[in-house]
Design an enzyme around this catalytic site. Structure first.
Site, PDB file in Angstrom:
ATOM      1  NE  ARG A 106      -1.618   0.932   0.250  1.00 33.52           N
ATOM      2  CZ  ARG A 106      -0.643   0.387   0.991  1.00 33.52           C
ATOM      3  NH1 ARG A 106      -0.043  -0.711   0.584  1.00 33.52           N
ATOM      4  NH2 ARG A 106      -0.279   0.922   2.125  1.00 33.52           N
ATOM      5  CG  ASN A 144      -1.364   0.433   6.521  1.00 30.24           C
ATOM      6  OD1 ASN A 144      -0.740  -0.089   7.438  1.00 30.24           O
ATOM      7  ND2 ASN A 144      -0.903   0.507   5.293  1.00 30.24           N
ATOM      8  CD  GLU A 145       2.719   2.712   5.208  1.00 24.60           C
ATOM      9  OE1 GLU A 145       2.387   2.843   4.026  1.00 24.60           O
ATOM     10  OE2 GLU A 145       3.732   2.089   5.568  1.00 24.60           O
ATOM     11  CD  GLU A 303       3.513  -2.222   7.292  1.00 21.00           C
ATOM     12  OE1 GLU A 303       4.129  -2.052   6.224  1.00 21.00           O
ATOM     13  OE2 GLU A 303       2.343  -1.887   7.446  1.00 21.00           O
ATOM     14  CD  GLU A 351       2.425  -3.966  -1.278  1.00 23.58           C
ATOM     15  OE1 GLU A 351       2.006  -4.504  -0.238  1.00 23.58           O
ATOM     16  OE2 GLU A 351       2.952  -2.845  -1.300  1.00 23.58           O
ATOM     17  CG  PHE A 353       6.642 -11.717  -6.893  1.00 28.43           C
ATOM     18  CD1 PHE A 353       6.923 -13.055  -6.672  1.00 28.43           C
ATOM     19  CD2 PHE A 353       5.965 -11.361  -8.060  1.00 28.43           C
ATOM     20  CE1 PHE A 353       6.550 -14.030  -7.593  1.00 28.43           C
ATOM     21  CE2 PHE A 353       5.594 -12.319  -8.988  1.00 28.43           C
ATOM     22  CZ  PHE A 353       5.880 -13.663  -8.751  1.00 28.43           C
ATOM     23  CG  HIS A 354       6.312  -7.062   0.358  1.00 27.46           C
ATOM     24  ND1 HIS A 354       6.886  -5.829   0.177  1.00 27.46           N
ATOM     25  CD2 HIS A 354       6.483  -7.372   1.658  1.00 27.46           C
ATOM     26  CE1 HIS A 354       7.377  -5.415   1.333  1.00 27.46           C
ATOM     27  NE2 HIS A 354       7.142  -6.330   2.248  1.00 27.46           N
TER      28      HIS A 354
HETATM   29  C1  GLA Z   1       3.638  -0.378   3.622  1.00 29.66           C
HETATM   30  C2  GLA Z   1       2.224  -0.780   3.880  1.00 29.66           C
HETATM   31  C3  GLA Z   1       1.925  -2.207   3.632  1.00 29.66           C
HETATM   32  C4  GLA Z   1       2.673  -2.747   2.439  1.00 29.66           C
HETATM   33  C5  GLA Z   1       4.126  -2.491   2.650  1.00 29.66           C
HETATM   34  C6  GLA Z   1       5.010  -3.092   1.583  1.00 29.66           C
HETATM   35  O1  GLA Z   1       4.402  -0.222   4.728  1.00 29.66           O
HETATM   36  O2  GLA Z   1       1.759  -0.415   5.142  1.00 29.66           O
HETATM   37  O3  GLA Z   1       0.546  -2.317   3.433  1.00 29.66           O
HETATM   38  O4  GLA Z   1       2.201  -2.128   1.287  1.00 29.66           O
HETATM   39  O5  GLA Z   1       4.343  -1.110   2.694  1.00 29.66           O
HETATM   40  O6  GLA Z   1       5.046  -2.374   0.428  1.00 29.66           O
END
Ligand code: GLA
Length: 685
Positions: A106, A144-145, A303, A351, A353-354
């Protein structure tokens, strides 16, 4: 009726039809009211260049709207599809070592590449055109971020343009970067590169400016999308999610002015009680950023992980009840809701197992039951959405100072402005004093006390503003390295701490950084009387300890209230106090131990009339108020394993019980007391 937002990232593109039907039913059960949709869905939305597939998203948005669930619709630009990088290899990012990255993960794009910018705007424009006026659309979540740093030739060209605008001419740049050191003088703009792999230490001013450039470059990518979205849907707030730490190379304080609502992602790293303190810091920083955004003073926890805390080597499962308590803690500090990453745990992907509100085990699970309970709690406290936190104390956190102190070649490799800001905030947190964490030294009049924890870079204007603010009655506590360098990272000569020397009334001659296991002891001043209860005691009795740093401080107008005991600095000033006009400027020349720091900052806060929110509570019991005119809500959060009695009066909205004077908080428990108008103790403005 104001409402709190509840829900999180929702990835229907990963699931078949029957799961989607169940999702909506479960969201209703949990009282979810906001789903963030489409964050990484670019390859599903535009599987081939210019070929859009919106049918599935139409269906998702229709279903959500039909069930009363709003959508924060994302633009999916944080990861372009594989076809994009293959068609535009020059738009893939290059590391400082010259490695061009490939798709397969990503955040793989160069923010300066015209092809990337154009593709991102195209998909944002297409989404805006399609979903303007859709009843589900409540917010735009751009990207996103923002987190890609690129050192390629396109970035180099853009960097040069940014430098021209900043410095005007090469003479000014050569001066700002001190390029006479190691023969780096630039005779032509074309000679300037982003910092790339070098033989030895890079030029710190070049690195610092490249970080500023990267932040501005990504901000331009964001505002381009924002403007398209605003034009299409003028009433819909536009934001992007901020995140603290090294992951995102941006100066959020500058970005905050460009979002309609400050939204943060927060993932603490401490499985113990430190997580609650970290979360309080992040919340107070979000509130500090929100001072500059149109949507302030509220902000949004966009988040967090429902059921895990990432530690260095494992995922720690949250204890029962902790997810709700942490959500309430964020709302206490001004969040307009509790959103999670993510709604449903994925079957695969990086991710897998998040954690999620609907875990792999499905809805018959502790986590989902807690999610349902939390939805009910948020409904019961919805009225507090109207309230805002009022802090009279601020801790300054300056992202460029943090970047500058990450340079190699400094007197200690353990300097960490973010760590110092957390340490200062933690000291206040332990004393129950609510503080904003502010990203810029503006709007100081709102505060009675400000802490500068290693605020390394300082402009003349910033120093002047602090001087006027102290003279008008402010209480300043500055710690080592604050004000030592100018905005370009050049040391101000004539004695540290440069820009703040006169205000603090000290002149620091030399540094004595400490080894990791070294400690210094501090004792009260034997000469002048003690000036602060925190360091009060018998003369020459050890009152505090310090680590990391020590220095030779000369008094130049200030008085010493604590001195070093033992070692080469024996008897020299360690903590000083300087009365300036109606205010006081304190200087702390070492990293105080947690307890001593809490006593010092607690005492200065009390002297500034900014005491704890709710009297003397045991460490680990948080009390924070939200105010709305005459109304107030007192959030009480017990992060400890024992029950505690807390002074409060009103009605606990969570339990519905009347509270007359004292509230018994169970171990791990929480209360949100709608206060009687006459019973709002502990706050003065
Ligand atoms: C970040 C991202 C999400 C995800 C989470 C959990 O905050 O924005 O896409 O990857 O972390 O790791």
């Amino acid at each position: 009726m104001p409402r709190l937002l509840y829900g999180g990232d929702y990835n229907p593109e990963q699931w078949p039809e029957e799961v989607l039907a169940q999702d909506v039913e479960l969201m209703r059960r949990a009282r979810v009211n906001l789903a963030t949709v489409g964050v990484f869905a670019w390859s599903r939305l535009e599987p081939a260049p210019g070929e859009y597939e919106f049918g599935w998203l139409d269906d998702v948005l229709d279903r959500l709207a039909g069930n009363g669930i709003s959508v924060a619709l994302a633009t999916p630009t944080a990861q372009p599809p594989p076809w994009f990088g293959l068609a535009h290899p020059e738009a893939l990012p290059v590391t400082a070592e010259g490695v061009r990255l490939s798709h397969g993960s990503r955040d793989t794009y160069c923010g300066s590449a015209p092809a990337y910018r154009a593709a991102a705007l195209r998909i944002a424009t297409a989404l805006a055109g399609r979903y303007r006026g859709h009843p589900a659309l409540a917010m735009w979540h751009v990207h996103n971020e923002y987190s890609s740093t690129c050192h390629c030739d396109l970035a180099a060209e853009a960097f040069r343009g940014w430098l021209r605008a900043r410095y005007g001419g090469l003479d000014a740049l050569n001066d700002a970067w001190t390029t006479a050191f190691w023969s780096q003088g630039y005779g032509d703009w074309a000679q300037i590169q982003p910092p790339r792999a070098t033989r030895y230490l890079p030029n710190p001013a070049q690195v610092l400016d490249f970080r500023r450039f990267t932040s501005d470059e990504l901000l331009a990518a964001y505002t381009a999308q924002r403007d398209v979205l605003r034009a299409a849907t003028p009433g819909v707030p536009v934001t992007t999610n901020f995140v603290l730490g090294g992951w995102v190379p941006v100066d959020h304080a500058r970005w905050a002015r460009e979002v309609d609502l400050v939204a943060i992602d927060h993932y603490p790293g401490d499985p113990g009680a430190g997580a609650e303190q970290e979360a309080a810091f992040a919340a107070d920083l979000a509130r500090g950023w929100a001072r500059h955004s149109a949507g302030g003073p509220g902000w949004l926890l966009m988040e967090t992980a429902p059921n895990l805390i990432y530690t260095a080597d494992r995922m720690h499962t949250k204890e029962p009840g902790r997810m709700a308590r942490q959500s309430l803690a964020a709302i206490a500090r001004g969040s307009q809701g509790a959103l999670f990453f993510q709604w449903r745990a994925p079957r695969g992907g990086a991710e897998l197992f998040h954690s999620a509100l609907v875990p792999h085990a499905g809805p018959d699970s502790r986590v989902f039951r807690e999610a349902v309970a939390l939805g009910g709690q948020l409904d019961r406290i919805a009225e507090c959405a109207a309230g805002a936190v009022r802090a009279r104390v601020a801790v300054a956190y300056d992202e460029p100072s943090a970047w500058a102190l990450q340079a190699p070649g400094l007197p200690s490799s353990r300097l960490d402005h973010l760590g110092e800001a957390r340490h200062a905030h933690g000291a206040l947190w332990r004393r129950g004093v609510v503080a904003d964490v502010i990203g810029t030294l503006g709007g100081l009049d709102a505060y009675a006390m400000i802490v500068l924890p290693g605020h390394y870079l300082m402009s003349d204007d910033q120093a002047g503003a602090l001087r006027s603010w102290v003279a008008a009655g402010g209480r300043l506590v500055a710690t080592f390295l604050s004000g030592v360098a100018d905005e370009c990272g050049r040391v101000r000569t004539g004695g540290y701490p440069g820009a703040l020397r006169d205000l603090l009334g000290v002149r620091v001659e030399e540094f004595h950084p400490l080894a990791p296991d070294d400690r210094v002891a501090l004792h009260t001043d034997a000469g002048g009387g003690p000036r602060c209860p925190a360091v009060d005691g018998e003369p020459r009795r050890s009152v505090m300890g310090g680590e990391l740093w020590s220095e030779t401080v000369h008094l130049a107008g200030a008085e010493a209230v604590a001195r070093y005991a033992g070692g080469v600095l024996d008897g020299r000033p360690a903590i000083t106090r300087h009365a300036v006009g109606d205010g006081v400027a304190w200087y702390v020349s070492t990293r105080l131990d947690a307890d001593g720091y809490a006593r010092l900052l607690g005492a200065v806060a009390a002297s500034a009339g900014a005491g704890p929110e709710c009297g003397d509570l045991p460490c680990g019991v948080e009390a924070v108020r939200r105010h709305d005119g005459a109304r107030s809500w007192l959030f009480l959060l017990n992060h400890t394993g024992a029950a505690h009695d807390v002074p409060a009066a009103g009605v606990d909205l969570l339990s519905g019980a009347a509270v007359a004077g004292t509230l018994r908080l169970t171990a791990g428990g929480a209360a949100v007391v709608q206060e009687l108008p006459t019973a709002a103790p502990g706050f003065s403005r």
